[in-house]
Design an enzyme around this catalytic site. Structure first.
Site, PDB file in Angstrom:
ATOM      1  CB  THR A 127     -11.369  -9.448 -10.928  1.00 46.18           C
ATOM      2  OG1 THR A 127     -12.080  -8.329 -11.478  1.00 46.18           O
ATOM      3  CG2 THR A 127     -10.327  -9.931 -11.915  1.00 46.18           C
ATOM      4  CG  PHE A 173      -7.464  -2.859  -7.423  1.00 46.12           C
ATOM      5  CD1 PHE A 173      -8.501  -3.558  -8.007  1.00 46.12           C
ATOM      6  CD2 PHE A 173      -7.572  -2.512  -6.079  1.00 46.12           C
ATOM      7  CE1 PHE A 173      -9.634  -3.908  -7.284  1.00 46.12           C
ATOM      8  CE2 PHE A 173      -8.697  -2.857  -5.342  1.00 46.12           C
ATOM      9  CZ  PHE A 173      -9.734  -3.552  -5.954  1.00 46.12           C
ATOM     10  CB  CYS A 193      -7.460  -2.090 -11.938  1.00 47.71           C
ATOM     11  SG  CYS A 193      -9.200  -2.392 -12.278  1.00 47.71           S
TER      12      CYS A 193
END
Length: 194
Positions: free
Chosen positions: A7, A132, A139
Site C-alpha cells: 500500500t 486508512f 489501519c
C-alpha cells in the site's frame, strides 16, 4: 507484516504520477526540501518542517487511496441512511467515492495539496477523509505509513524530478488495492539537469 509495503508503494506511485502532472507542485516541494534539508537526507526529526511534503502525500491518498473500498459486515439489524440493513449483510464503503464528494472538498477532482494547510483535516466531518479506514478497525500502521510516505517522498524528490512517459497508458486496476494497471513508466532526472 506485508500489509504496509504494497500500500505504501502504491501510494508513492500515485504520488509520483500526480507530481509529474503538476510541475508547479513539484517545484514547491523541491523548494521546501532544499530549505529544510539543505542537501542532506531527511530524518524523522525533519517531519514537522516537511509540511508541504506531508500535504502532497495526504492529497495523493485522497485522490488515489490504495484501499479504495472497505468491506464490513452488519453484526445486527440496523438502519443506515434510511436503508434497512439486516444482520449478516456485507456493506462496502469507498474512500475513492467519498474523497471526491464536493460537499467535503472544493474542486474534488483536482490535485490541490494546499487544501490541507492549517487544520483542514480537523474541520472535515468524520469519515469525509479516511484513506486508512476508521473506527475500531482503522489501519494500525496509519501513522507509520504517513511518516514512511513523507520521508520516502523527501528522499526521492530531494534528488530527482520524475517525468511520466505516456499518460495515455495510465489506467486504474482495482483489485484488493487500487494500482496502476500497467505500472507507471517514468524517468528519474537528477534535479538541475534537463
Amino acid at each position: 507484516l506485508l500489509a504496509g509495503h504494497e500500500t505504501t508503494a502504491i501510494a508513492l506511485s500515485w504520488t509520483c504520477y500526480l507530481l509529474s502532472k503538476h510541475p508547479q507542485v513539484a517545484q514547491h516541494l523541491h523548494q521546501e526540501l532544499d530549505d529544510v534539508l539543505r542537501g542532506r537526507p531527511p530524518a524523522v526529526g525533519d517531519l514537522p518542517r516537511l509540511r508541504f511534503t506531508e500535504m502532497i502525500v495526504t492529497e495523493a491518498l485522497r485522490l488515489y487511496p490504495p484501499a479504495y473500498a472497505l468491506g464490513r459486515e452488519a453484526v445486527k439489524d440496523c438502519q443506515i441512511a434510511g436503508y434497512e440493513v439486516p444482520a449478516g449483510t456485507s456493506i462496502f464503503i469507498s474512500p475513492w467515492v467519498v474523497h471526491r464528494d464536493a460537499r467535503w472538498f472544493d474542486r474534488p477532482e483536482e490535485f490541490l495539496p494546499e487544501r490541507w494547510a492549517g487544520n483542514a483535516a480537523q474541520r472535515l466531518p468524520r469519515f469525509a477523509y479516511f484513506p486508512f479506514g476508521g473506527g475500531p478497525r482503522i489501519c494500525i500502521g496509519n501513522r507509520f505509513a504517513m511518516m514512511e510516505g513523507v520521508l520516502l517522498l523527501a528522499c526521492i524528490a530531494r534528488r530527482f524530478r520524475l517525468i511520466l512517459h505516456d499518460e495515455k497508458s495510465v489506467a486504474l486496476f482495482a483489485t484488493i488495492t487500487l494500482r496502476p494497471a500497467n505500472g507507471l513508466k517514468m524517468t528519474l532526472r537528477r534535479r538541475g539537469s534537463v
